[in-house]
Design a protein around this motif. Structure first.
Motif, PDB file in Angstrom:
ATOM      1  N   THR A  85      37.072  33.852  50.052  1.00  0.00           N
ATOM      2  CA  THR A  85      36.250  34.845  50.739  1.00  0.00           C
ATOM      3  C   THR A  85      36.963  35.390  51.971  1.00  0.00           C
ATOM      4  N   GLU A  87      36.105  38.046  55.471  1.00  0.00           N
ATOM      5  CA  GLU A  87      35.065  38.758  56.201  1.00  0.00           C
ATOM      6  C   GLU A  87      35.585  39.209  57.557  1.00  0.00           C
ATOM      7  N   ASN A  88      35.171  40.410  57.928  1.00  0.00           N
ATOM      8  CA  ASN A  88      35.359  40.881  59.301  1.00  0.00           C
ATOM      9  C   ASN A  88      34.082  41.599  59.724  1.00  0.00           C
ATOM     10  N   VAL A  91      33.490  44.347  56.704  1.00  0.00           N
ATOM     11  CA  VAL A  91      33.751  44.088  55.282  1.00  0.00           C
ATOM     12  C   VAL A  91      33.419  42.644  54.934  1.00  0.00           C
ATOM     13  N   ARG A  92      32.841  42.462  53.754  1.00  0.00           N
ATOM     14  CA  ARG A  92      32.679  41.146  53.149  1.00  0.00           C
ATOM     15  C   ARG A  92      33.340  41.232  51.779  1.00  0.00           C
ATOM     16  N   TRP A 105      34.823  44.129  47.277  1.00  0.00           N
ATOM     17  CA  TRP A 105      35.074  44.627  48.640  1.00  0.00           C
ATOM     18  C   TRP A 105      33.828  45.398  49.056  1.00  0.00           C
ATOM     19  N   ARG A 106      32.947  44.733  49.805  1.00  0.00           N
ATOM     20  CA  ARG A 106      31.664  45.311  50.185  1.00  0.00           C
ATOM     21  C   ARG A 106      31.677  45.759  51.649  1.00  0.00           C
ATOM     22  N   LYS A 108      29.704  46.401  54.929  1.00  0.00           N
ATOM     23  CA  LYS A 108      28.463  45.953  55.561  1.00  0.00           C
ATOM     24  C   LYS A 108      27.664  47.112  56.145  1.00  0.00           C
ATOM     25  N   ASP A 159      38.257  34.559  58.185  1.00  0.00           N
ATOM     26  CA  ASP A 159      37.372  35.304  59.066  1.00  0.00           C
ATOM     27  C   ASP A 159      38.227  36.041  60.089  1.00  0.00           C
ATOM     28  N   THR A 161      37.024  38.483  62.063  1.00  0.00           N
ATOM     29  CA  THR A 161      36.066  39.222  62.881  1.00  0.00           C
ATOM     30  C   THR A 161      36.562  39.433  64.300  1.00  0.00           C
TER      31      THR A 161
END
Length: 322
Positions: A85, A87-88, A91-92, A105-106, A108, A159, A161
């Motif tokens: 996985t 995430e930032n 994007v998830r 590639w979703r 948010k 991660d 983020t």
């Protein structure tokens, strides 16, 4: 006397000929035919059926040979296919160790009709098409190995983020094939991935093509009152932005040039390579889609694209977002 001798010789020949005619000698046994077993191709077990043959040895009806992935034993690889996985703040995403590719590639901050994070990787594309960041080389069997191999990841979750991060996928097998992908992420550029990739076979260094597969898809249910343009090739060159309709893709299907960016967009979202160094070879292909309801018209086709750099990509920037 001489007549009796001559008559005896003649009678002897007659007796011998008659005996052989009545009692012929047994025919000598013929040796059993020897069947040679052809030596197995390199990398294929001698006891395994050859490609194009069934387990009983009968040939199949397939006319074309089937490209197979290398049977060489993995040396550096993951033990099973699994998700990694990412995430930032925007994007998830989900990578797969099968090929070291992106499977989801979703976004948010952009929602679909169900108010869920918008998916940019088409999930309804025909089976067998490459996922984003699939590597290939001119050798078809080696390309299949690169696409199907289980790469060893450097982490199970990333991660990015608040701080820059890296994610590495590595693969090596006993044939001497080695592949490595390194993705770099920066929180200030949430929709940009930097890719460094290398492929070697023994002492030979290969230049891999980066395949994106089906790009932005029109099956995405975007909440917008505007129009939804179908996916189309897009590139920026010589100070102009060019968008190519799907019907015109064959005219630009394989091209090379210097681009500010290039890829596929659907008016609102884009996947593409950004500011590549030196000329890049671009390859586009139209993938028709079948209608979900036979009474309806088919949806617009997907567009696959791929980029080949002058050398192995090192820190190449790819954009995947709005």
């Amino acid at each position: 006397m001489e007549k009796r001798v001559l008559l005896a010789i003649v009678l002897s020949f007659v007796v011998l000929y008659g005996y052989q005619a009545m009692f012929p000698p047994p025919e000598p046994a013929r040796p059993a035919p020897v069947t040679q077993t052809p030596s197995a191709p390199q990398g294929v077990s001698a006891g395994a059926p050859a490609a194009g043959a069934t387990s009983t040895g009968a040939p199949t009806t397939d006319a074309a040979p089937i490209e197979q992935a290398s049977s060489a034993s993995p040396v550096v690889a993951d033990i099973a296919e699994r998700d990694v996985t990412f995430e930032n703040g925007s994007v998830r995403a989900v990578f797969s160790t099968r090929g070291g590719v992106i499977k989801s590639w979703r976004l948010k901050k952009y929602l679909n009709a169900a108010s869920e994070p918008l998916e940019l990787v088409p999930q309804d594309a025909p089976a067998g098409l490459p996922k984003p960041f699939t590597l290939s080389v001119p050798d078809a069997a080696m390309s299949k190995t690169l696409a199907q191999a289980l790469y060893r990841p450097s982490a199970t979750a990333v991660d990015a983020t608040s701080a820059p991060q890296k994610l590495t996928f590595e693969y090596q097998d006993a044939s001497g094939l080695t592949a490595k992908k390194e993705f770099s992420f920066h929180p200030d550029s949430p929709y940009v991935l930097h890719l460094s990739a290398s492929v070697t076979r023994g002492a030979e260094t290969l230049v891999p093509t980066v395949n994106w597969g089906p790009a932005i898809g029109t099956s995405l249910e975007v909440n917008t009152s505007g129009y939804n343009a179908p996916p189309q090739p897009i590139y920026y060159t010589n100070g102009d932005v060019e968008r190519i309709a799907a019907t015109d893709v064959p005219s630009i299907a394989d091209q090379q040039g210097t681009y500010g960016f290039a890829g596929v967009d659907d008016h609102y979202f884009m996947s593409g390579v950004v500011n590549p160094t030196g000329p890049v070879r671009l390859q586009y292909q139209v993938v028709p889609m079948a209608p979900k309801n036979p009474a309806e018209d088919p949806p617009p086709p997907y567009i696959t694209w791929a980029a080949t750099f002058p050398g192995a990509p090192s820190g190449a920037a790819f954009f995947f977002g709005p």
